[in-house]
Design a protein around this motif. Sequence first.
Motif: not given
Length: 68
Positions: A28-30, A34-43
């Motif tokens: 689902f995440i993939d 967007d991987p960069d958006d997801f990483k920013a959200f997690l951070e």
Amino acid sequence: MSAEKLIHDAADECEWDPDTVVGILAEFIDEFTDPDDFKAFLEARVAEEAVDGYDEDEEEESAGADDY
């Protein structure tokens, strides 16, 4: 609530094993983020949790200081 509990609750609800739930979440995440958006959200969430934890520690310390 921990991620592990959420995964196990979802697995129980769907009658799947937890590894299947994790695999589906990864797909689902993939697929939908967007991987960069997801990483920013997690951070941002990790940073937010760290600040919240720090604030709670300060409140506990100040509440304990009133006891003296």
